[in-house]
Design an enzyme around this catalytic site. Structure first.
Site, PDB file in Angstrom:
ATOM      1  N   GLU A   1      -8.368 -13.676  -5.911  1.00  0.00           N
ATOM      2  CA  GLU A   1      -7.837 -13.835  -7.281  1.00  0.00           C
ATOM      3  C   GLU A   1      -6.836 -14.987  -7.383  1.00  0.00           C
ATOM      4  O   GLU A   1      -6.539 -15.428  -8.482  1.00  0.00           O
ATOM      5  CB  GLU A   1      -7.215 -12.507  -7.769  1.00  0.00           C
ATOM      6  CG  GLU A   1      -5.856 -12.140  -7.222  1.00  0.00           C
ATOM      7  CD  GLU A   1      -5.870 -11.592  -5.801  1.00  0.00           C
ATOM      8  OE1 GLU A   1      -6.918 -11.580  -5.151  1.00  0.00           O
ATOM      9  OE2 GLU A   1      -4.786 -11.186  -5.331  1.00  0.00           O
TER      10      GLU A   1
ATOM     11  N   SER B   1       0.818  -1.221   0.000  1.00  0.00           N
ATOM     12  CA  SER B   1       0.000   0.000   0.000  1.00  0.00           C
ATOM     13  C   SER B   1       0.850   1.269   0.000  1.00  0.00           C
ATOM     14  O   SER B   1       0.470   2.270  -0.627  1.00  0.00           O
ATOM     15  CB  SER B   1      -0.954  -0.005   1.195  1.00  0.00           C
ATOM     16  OG  SER B   1      -0.244  -0.182   2.402  1.00  0.00           O
TER      17      SER B   1
ATOM     18  N   CYS C   1      -6.813  -6.424   0.042  1.00  0.00           N
ATOM     19  CA  CYS C   1      -5.574  -6.376   0.821  1.00  0.00           C
ATOM     20  C   CYS C   1      -4.957  -4.965   0.806  1.00  0.00           C
ATOM     21  O   CYS C   1      -5.507  -4.073   1.432  1.00  0.00           O
ATOM     22  CB  CYS C   1      -4.630  -7.461   0.329  1.00  0.00           C
ATOM     23  SG  CYS C   1      -3.476  -7.981   1.589  1.00  0.00           S
TER      24      CYS C   1
ATOM     25  N   HIS D   1      -7.200 -12.643  -0.653  1.00  0.00           N
ATOM     26  CA  HIS D   1      -6.878 -12.627  -2.093  1.00  0.00           C
ATOM     27  C   HIS D   1      -7.693 -13.662  -2.866  1.00  0.00           C
ATOM     28  O   HIS D   1      -7.189 -14.752  -3.163  1.00  0.00           O
ATOM     29  CB  HIS D   1      -5.388 -12.947  -2.293  1.00  0.00           C
ATOM     30  CG  HIS D   1      -4.472 -11.842  -1.917  1.00  0.00           C
ATOM     31  ND1 HIS D   1      -4.006 -10.923  -2.823  1.00  0.00           N
ATOM     32  CD2 HIS D   1      -3.951 -11.503  -0.725  1.00  0.00           C
ATOM     33  CE1 HIS D   1      -3.217 -10.062  -2.212  1.00  0.00           C
ATOM     34  NE2 HIS D   1      -3.166 -10.390  -0.934  1.00  0.00           N
TER      35      HIS D   1
HETATM   36  N1  GLN Z   1       1.194  -5.764   3.764  1.00  0.00           N
HETATM   37  C1  GLN Z   1       0.778  -5.050   2.598  1.00  0.00           C
HETATM   38  C2  GLN Z   1       0.532  -3.579   2.914  1.00  0.00           C
HETATM   39  O1  GLN Z   1       0.515  -3.199   4.043  1.00  0.00           O
HETATM   40  C3  GLN Z   1      -0.479  -5.662   2.011  1.00  0.00           C
HETATM   41  C4  GLN Z   1      -0.182  -7.073   1.555  1.00  0.00           C
HETATM   42  C5  GLN Z   1      -0.999  -7.523   0.396  1.00  0.00           C
HETATM   43  O2  GLN Z   1      -1.596  -6.725  -0.347  1.00  0.00           O
HETATM   44  N2  GLN Z   1      -0.978  -8.797   0.160  1.00  0.00           N
HETATM   45  O3  GLN Z   1       0.366  -2.823   2.036  1.00  0.00           O
END
Ligand code: GLN
Length: 198
Positions: free
Chosen positions: A170, A48, A78, A168
């Protein structure tokens, strides 16, 4: 129906494949101009902080925020869920901040960072859920509906045109959540949203 998939980094190809398998047309969003003409957008998992920085640097963040606030259907998985959150625990900054919920990043710690489970998803039933260094939703505000919980933590929620999940789908091979999102898109007057935004 044309679904934009944010393709700056992360698991975007898997989303495109899953949406295509359900008969939806997809287009990759890499620049601000790619937002034109989409009926919905998917924000994939990834990192992110990196994705949020790219969104800002490329000038996509503000126009996308405007489209979502106007009603453009959005599906954040996520890291995408983190981009949508109005507040991120332990951080003073946010990204799109369009969805009334708080999230906690890397909420499962290092040891349990990645795991598979199955749980009930409201309106769908029991589905496989794959978590990869996932966030969970630490709280939701009025109007945000909880759709799934795992071990007492919220892992899926919806607020009007916005769907956010911690896992996830996908990569699980189960298309049910993507199908759920496509039904949200079908129920939306996206032409009207684009006209309002332009
Ligand atoms: N840990 C990631 C984050 O904080 C997110 C992980 C993911 O998208 N699989 O952005």
């Amino acid at each position: 129906m044309k679904i934009g998939v944010l393709a700056l980094q992360g698991a975007f190809i898997e989303h495109e494949k899953m949406l295509s398998s359900l008969g939806a047309e997809t287009t990759e969003i890499r620049q601000k101009k790619d937002l034109a003409g989409i009926d919905a957008i998917v924000l994939p998992g990834g990192e992110s902080t990196t994705c949020g920085k790219l969104l800002k640097d490329l000038g996509i963040l503000e126009p996308l925020k405007g489209l979502i606030n106007n009603g453009l259907p959005v599906f954040g998985t996520c890291a995408g869920e983190i981009l949508l959150a109005e507040r991120i625990d332990g951080k003073s900054s946010t990204y799109l901040a369009t969805m009334p919920m708080y999230v906690k990043r890397n909420a499962y710690g290092r040891q349990l960072g990645s795991f598979d489970t199955t749980a009930d998803f409201k309106g769908i039933g029991e589905i496989p859920m794959c978590f990869i260094r996932a966030p969970y939703i630490s709280s939701v505000e009025d109007g945000t509906e909880i759709l799934a919980e795992v071990d007492g933590q919220i892992v899926a929620a919806r607020y009007k045109n916005q769907l956010a999940i911690s896992f996830h789908p996908e990569i699980s091979g189960n298309t049910a959540v993507h199908q759920y999102f496509l039904e949200m898109v079908e129920q939306t007057d996206t032409l009207n949203i684009r006209q309002q935004a332009s």
